[in-house]
Design an enzyme around this catalytic site. Sequence first.
Site, PDB file in Angstrom:
ATOM      1  N   GLU A 165       0.805  -1.236   0.000  1.00 34.35           N
ATOM      2  CA  GLU A 165       0.000   0.000   0.000  1.00 34.35           C
ATOM      3  C   GLU A 165       0.836   1.284   0.000  1.00 34.35           C
ATOM      4  O   GLU A 165       0.542   2.224   0.733  1.00 34.35           O
ATOM      5  CB  GLU A 165      -0.968  -0.006   1.195  1.00 34.35           C
ATOM      6  CG  GLU A 165      -1.874  -1.231   1.184  1.00 34.35           C
ATOM      7  CD  GLU A 165      -2.831  -1.290   2.395  1.00 34.35           C
ATOM      8  OE1 GLU A 165      -2.709  -0.452   3.294  1.00 34.35           O
ATOM      9  OE2 GLU A 165      -3.695  -2.179   2.409  1.00 34.35           O
ATOM     10  N   GLU A 272      -6.050 -10.880  -1.264  1.00 36.70           N
ATOM     11  CA  GLU A 272      -6.840 -10.681  -0.030  1.00 36.70           C
ATOM     12  C   GLU A 272      -8.333 -10.602  -0.318  1.00 36.70           C
ATOM     13  O   GLU A 272      -9.055  -9.792   0.261  1.00 36.70           O
ATOM     14  CB  GLU A 272      -6.401  -9.375   0.677  1.00 36.70           C
ATOM     15  CG  GLU A 272      -4.908  -9.279   0.913  1.00 36.70           C
ATOM     16  CD  GLU A 272      -4.488  -8.048   1.733  1.00 36.70           C
ATOM     17  OE1 GLU A 272      -5.366  -7.370   2.302  1.00 36.70           O
ATOM     18  OE2 GLU A 272      -3.275  -7.785   1.793  1.00 36.70           O
TER      19      GLU A 272
HETATM   20  C1  XIL Z   1      -6.060  -6.381   8.341  1.00 32.49           C
HETATM   21  C2  XIL Z   1      -6.396  -7.560   9.240  1.00 32.49           C
HETATM   22  O1  XIL Z   1      -7.299  -8.406   8.591  1.00 32.49           O
HETATM   23  C3  XIL Z   1      -6.975  -7.076  10.539  1.00 32.49           C
HETATM   24  O2  XIL Z   1      -7.144  -8.162  11.432  1.00 32.49           O
HETATM   25  C4  XIL Z   1      -6.051  -6.024  11.188  1.00 32.49           C
HETATM   26  O3  XIL Z   1      -6.652  -5.517  12.326  1.00 32.49           O
HETATM   27  C5  XIL Z   1      -5.762  -4.916  10.190  1.00 32.49           C
HETATM   28  O4  XIL Z   1      -5.228  -5.465   9.011  1.00 32.49           O
HETATM   29  N1  XIL Z   1      -4.829  -4.701   3.685  1.00 32.49           N
HETATM   30  C6  XIL Z   1      -3.816  -5.518   4.123  1.00 32.49           C
HETATM   31  C7  XIL Z   1      -4.042  -6.400   5.297  1.00 32.49           C
HETATM   32  O5  XIL Z   1      -2.754  -5.593   3.484  1.00 32.49           O
HETATM   33  O6  XIL Z   1      -2.866  -6.614   6.040  1.00 32.49           O
HETATM   34  C8  XIL Z   1      -5.133  -5.872   6.192  1.00 32.49           C
HETATM   35  O7  XIL Z   1      -5.396  -6.845   7.192  1.00 32.49           O
HETATM   36  C9  XIL Z   1      -6.369  -5.562   5.386  1.00 32.49           C
HETATM   37  C10 XIL Z   1      -6.084  -4.509   4.352  1.00 32.49           C
END
Ligand code: XIL
Length: 358
Positions: A165, A272
């Site tokens: 990101e 994701e």
């Molecule tokens: C999220 C997790 O799912 C949560 O449990 C945590 O509190 C915050 O992070 N993008 C990403 C992930 O790259 O690492 C994130 O995961 C969601 C958004």
Amino acid sequence: MIFKGLNKYLSFSSLIILGLTATLLISLPAISQPANITLRDLAQEQNFHIGAAVSIKALRNDPTYREVLAREFNMVTPENVMKFKPIHPERDRYDFTAANEIVAFAKANQMQIRGHTLVWHRSLPDWLTETEWTREELMEILRRHIFTVISHYRGDIYAWDVVNEAVGGKDSLRKTIWQQGIGSDYVELAFRWAHEADPQALLFYNDYDGEGLGEKSDAIYSLVKDLLAKDVPIHGVGLQMHKSIKNPPKPEDVATNIKRLGELGLEVHITEMDVQIHNGTGTQEERLVKQAKVYQDILGVCLKAPNCTAFVTWGFTDKFTWIPRAFGQPDFPLIFDKSYRPKPAYQALVEVLSTANH
Ligand code: XIL
């Protein structure tokens, strides 16, 4: 005499067997594929990676979670425990305990591992954010962090989300501790250090909202293109794919984006995926059908692209998902329900995988 008795006995027992079979058939849920076929089996046949993000809490406490995870997937991503804060809680101390448990589980079940994530602006420990560092100090902290974590898992991790990101607006990087403290070259430095630490691991840039076409995916495309022009060791782009049924991505745009990244020589992983339904319209059943379609479209696009080599969902059961907490609404974004029953989205993925030719 004996035969007569035997005959009687046989017909009596056939009746019982008949009865039992009928009861069994009636009580079986209607499923469209043989019960013993799993996503994992189907992916294996295509030489394809199908994965899920793993919650350490669920892995530790829920035997059904472990069973379904190992049965349905051949890849895992630790959801949180490899992030900076949990794995590097003090300047001179690393804590690999939880991450090691996920790695051990994956290895015991012959699953590949995506490492997530080395350089991000979130999940940072106070010791890091509450001190003013010089550029040299911050570079040394990041270099050591990357080197220590990657070396600890050298040979075990198939692909790393090295930078997560980082893209901000059009052609600019997000203003983070790394960008502000080191400068925009922190991205290329991170990839070079990662490659030194494990030359075998595939190194990914990972981001959200750049899955289809538009300003952000253009910015990601030009970032990775520039990195390649500078001979930076980067092997792929992760498309996070946090979506909702209200604004689903256009499959043809995602296909075009994957193709142009492929023309740069890069792999793509869907990293994701989850699909929110709370902001959609229709009954719950209708929403679940729309959700299934979004999953189906994206896996379909990925399987059609030779450079799209993994499809990972952010969790797999609605029992454990970050969405309700992050968006402040109850939601059901994954492919198994809270009781581990496959949802329409699961059936949709089975269908795409059964007919694909990757
Ligand atoms: C999220 C997790 O799912 C949560 O449990 C945590 O509190 C915050 O992070 N993008 C990403 C992930 O790259 O690492 C994130 O995961 C969601 C958004």
